[in-house]
Design a protein around this motif. Structure first.
Motif, mmCIF file in Angstrom:
data_model
loop_
_atom_site.group_PDB
_atom_site.id
_atom_site.type_symbol
_atom_site.label_atom_id
_atom_site.label_comp_id
_atom_site.label_asym_id
_atom_site.label_seq_id
_atom_site.Cartn_x
_atom_site.Cartn_y
_atom_site.Cartn_z
ATOM 1 N N TYR A 172 -9.592 -2.208 -4.161
ATOM 2 C CA TYR A 172 -8.485 -2.276 -3.223
ATOM 3 C C TYR A 172 -9.040 -2.193 -1.812
ATOM 4 O O TYR A 172 -10.159 -1.731 -1.589
ATOM 5 C CB TYR A 172 -7.510 -1.110 -3.465
ATOM 6 N N GLN A 173 -8.222 -2.596 -0.842
ATOM 7 C CA GLN A 173 -8.647 -2.534 0.559
ATOM 8 C C GLN A 173 -8.847 -1.088 1.008
ATOM 9 O O GLN A 173 -9.761 -0.797 1.742
ATOM 10 C CB GLN A 173 -7.603 -3.213 1.463
ATOM 11 N N ASN A 174 -7.961 -0.216 0.554
ATOM 12 C CA ASN A 174 -8.131 1.191 0.912
ATOM 13 C C ASN A 174 -7.662 2.080 -0.245
ATOM 14 O O ASN A 174 -6.996 1.624 -1.179
ATOM 15 C CB ASN A 174 -7.399 1.538 2.215
ATOM 16 N N PHE A 175 -8.026 3.320 -0.166
ATOM 17 C CA PHE A 175 -7.731 4.260 -1.241
ATOM 18 C C PHE A 175 -6.238 4.502 -1.385
ATOM 19 O O PHE A 175 -5.744 4.706 -2.501
ATOM 20 C CB PHE A 175 -8.458 5.591 -0.991
ATOM 21 N N THR A 176 -5.477 4.471 -0.307
ATOM 22 C CA THR A 176 -4.041 4.727 -0.364
ATOM 23 C C THR A 176 -3.338 3.698 -1.246
ATOM 24 O O THR A 176 -2.478 4.055 -2.061
ATOM 25 C CB THR A 176 -3.433 4.718 1.053
ATOM 26 N N ASN A 177 -3.709 2.434 -1.110
ATOM 27 C CA ASN A 177 -3.106 1.401 -1.955
ATOM 28 C C ASN A 177 -3.468 1.623 -3.423
ATOM 29 O O ASN A 177 -2.633 1.455 -4.314
ATOM 30 C CB ASN A 177 -3.557 0.016 -1.522
ATOM 31 N N PHE A 178 -4.714 1.978 -3.670
ATOM 32 C CA PHE A 178 -5.169 2.243 -5.031
ATOM 33 C C PHE A 178 -4.403 3.421 -5.623
ATOM 34 O O PHE A 178 -3.914 3.372 -6.758
ATOM 35 C CB PHE A 178 -6.671 2.510 -5.014
ATOM 36 N N ARG A 179 -4.264 4.491 -4.858
ATOM 37 C CA ARG A 179 -3.539 5.681 -5.294
ATOM 38 C C ARG A 179 -2.084 5.352 -5.576
ATOM 39 O O ARG A 179 -1.526 5.780 -6.591
ATOM 40 C CB ARG A 179 -3.634 6.759 -4.211
ATOM 41 N N ASN A 180 -1.449 4.582 -4.699
ATOM 42 C CA ASN A 180 -0.047 4.211 -4.913
ATOM 43 C C ASN A 180 0.132 3.379 -6.181
ATOM 44 O O ASN A 180 1.108 3.542 -6.903
ATOM 45 C CB ASN A 180 0.494 3.456 -3.697
ATOM 46 N N CYS A 181 -0.806 2.501 -6.454
ATOM 47 C CA CYS A 181 -0.746 1.697 -7.672
ATOM 48 C C CYS A 181 -0.846 2.591 -8.910
ATOM 49 O O CYS A 181 -0.103 2.414 -9.891
ATOM 50 C CB CYS A 181 -1.833 0.651 -7.670
ATOM 51 N N ILE A 182 -1.740 3.569 -8.871
ATOM 52 C CA ILE A 182 -1.877 4.512 -9.991
ATOM 53 C C ILE A 182 -0.594 5.287 -10.193
ATOM 54 O O ILE A 182 -0.090 5.411 -11.320
ATOM 55 C CB ILE A 182 -3.075 5.456 -9.760
ATOM 56 N N LEU A 183 -0.028 5.801 -9.112
ATOM 57 C CA LEU A 183 1.196 6.600 -9.231
ATOM 58 C C LEU A 183 2.358 5.753 -9.758
ATOM 59 O O LEU A 183 3.168 6.231 -10.560
ATOM 60 C CB LEU A 183 1.554 7.216 -7.878
#
Length: 115
Positions: A99-110
């Motif tokens: 992902y471009q940044n960790f926040t997007n990755f985290r949101n996808c996981i959640l």
């Protein structure tokens, strides 16, 4: 048309090793369902010369991990749910290719875990 019980009955009459193997597997299943550790321990430590070599290997594995299996009889806790979440995260990482940044990755996981 034969039922599954009929097939098992037919096969157990053909081969004594299969009959002994099936009987021991059924006994282990009942013991696991009843959570009876004493009976389980007695079953896996008995001499079973008439069962298949595949089940003998499984019995050696059950003896090797006897302490962990004892805990599963005593405590009702399991990490199965956590393993499922870890598997989903690994799948997201594999499919996403970064992902471009960790926040997007985290949101996808959640999003995936809550659904």
């Amino acid at each position: 048309m034969m039922t599954s019980h009929g097939i098992i009955d037919y096969l157990t009459h053909l081969n004594e090793s299969f009959k002994a193997t099936d009987r021991l597997v059924q006994q282990l299943t009942v013991v696991f369902d009843q959570r009876n550790f004493e009976a389980y321990n007695a079953l896996i430590h008995q001499k079973h010369s008439d069962v298949s070599h595949y089940l003998k290997k499984s019995l050696r594995t059950l003896r090797k991990y006897s302490d962990a299996i004892t805990n599963s009889f005593i405590y009702r806790y399991s990490n199965g749910h956590l393993e499922g979440i870890n598997n989903k995260i690994k799948l997201i990482k594999h499919v996403s290719f970064g992902y471009q940044n960790f926040t997007n990755f985290r949101n996808c996981i959640l999003l995936c875990i809550t659904n």
